[in-house]
Motif scaffolding. Sequence first.
Motif: not given
Length: 560
Positions: A51-55, A61-62, A130-134, A139-145
Amino acid sequence: MEPHLHYPPAADLRRLLRFEPQSGAIWLGERRMVLLHTAALSALRRDLITSVGTEHTRRLLTRMGYASGTHDAGFASKTRGDRSLEEMFLVGPQLHMLEGAARVTPLHLKMDAATGQFEGEFRWDDSWEAHAHRLAYGVVDEPACWILLGYASGYTSAFMGKLILFKETRCGACGDDHCHIVGKPIDDWPDGDAYRPYFEEHSLLDKMDALSQQVEALKTTLEPATSGGMLIGNSPAFQHAHDLMKRAARTQVTVLLTGETGVGKERFARALHEHSDRAGGPFVAVNCAALPAELIEAELFGVEKGAYTGAHAARAGRFERADGGTLFLDEVGDLPLPAQAKLLRVLQDSEIERLGAESPRKVNVRMVTATNVNLDEAVAQGRFRRDLLYRLNVYPIRIPPLRERSTDIEPLARHLLARFTALHNKRLGGIGERALQALMHHDWPGNVRELENLVERGVILAAQGGSVELEHLFPNQPQDRHEGVDPQGRLARIVPADHDALCARIVDSGVPIEQLEAQVLALAVERCGGNLSGASRLLGLTRPQLAYRLKRQQTDEPAD
């Protein structure tokens, strides 16, 4: 892991987590928690990213994790205020594990509260994020936690009193077998300024919230002039009473307000005055129960010079002072019979007669009375005139007690919070969830007045920038036993720490349980001077239960 870094026992933290199946609530200290499926959180992440993009999703979420960590930081000093700085800090990682975020291993920790220096490295295993994002994106290039990083940053920032930024140097979402995070003050990171919008405590939204609280507080100071005081509530019982008041306001009918002590009868009377055509005139309130019987007539009707010893000058009474406006007689059921006779004349003829006067005086007064006693019973007992009751009871309004309008408790409490934070120059984050639940379940014998006193006490006791919590409202209330988590992670009955210590001393003493019970029963009876009813209350037993136990003790005694 550094040799001196190890987790203290977590029993004190497990006690913070309490389950209340009967109320459907889970508590971590004073904060209400919920169990969420990781699948649901994963779906939320995907929907937000779409909906709003990754950034923007990362930012949201942060900040969500940051708020959670900030709240948890409050538990550090409460649970381990007598420990070392590191042991206090490790409350955060232990709570993070207890809440199911990941398995957290401290690798390096260097901190100095005086200088604000902080260096920290931690390993996360089995990060749910990390498990949910993966699972969702491979596998992605940027950390996701993002939530977990926000938690670490929020907790540490609140603990250290300065903004601490954590970054992931390894992440399970990037294909690593674990996550690795590093934290230090944001100014020590070369690119720290780019992360400030994620964490800044004093953001524009915070400033807007502070201004909003100030505006609401100022509005409460103006409210009595426009709405007759704190008449707040949407419950059907309250709205019915409020509607009756509004209907009577534009008339000249005599109104009788009934209800328990503290329900707000004077506020209703003031509101009736402010909504009436007499709003420009005086509003005079008299508590009949507070006036001595020998002075009440002089106070109400006035006195002429020389009417009695000490009457050196003529003085107008409350009726004359209220001329052109409204006179509110509270606790009218406590008026002595002679004053009741004079009051009846005022209602009939709109005339008063000062003590010692030879002629009556006309008064133009709207009469509003109130009582918390049953006037019909007072008439039957000869304490109140029947003809006066008929005159007063033309338009009765029953104001419901607070326990009958439970949906109004929270808005009333928030209104009072705004008023008292302004009065006592405090800025608070609100009322804690546990405290709100306690307010909702209290029986309120003192009604709105009691709520007012509790909230003001809570505002005074709460720390600047914190929240009003349960211990601020009810500082002497014992903590109940709840379902908690044992060291193996199973649900178990958790008792307070002092109870555990008492039980340990009893077991270590080697005193047989029968002998111990006999001694406790005897001590309770002795403290109550042989009164079994008092002793049973002291022990939390009924009188028959105590009598049975005492009889059993006598029966079991060996014969001489």
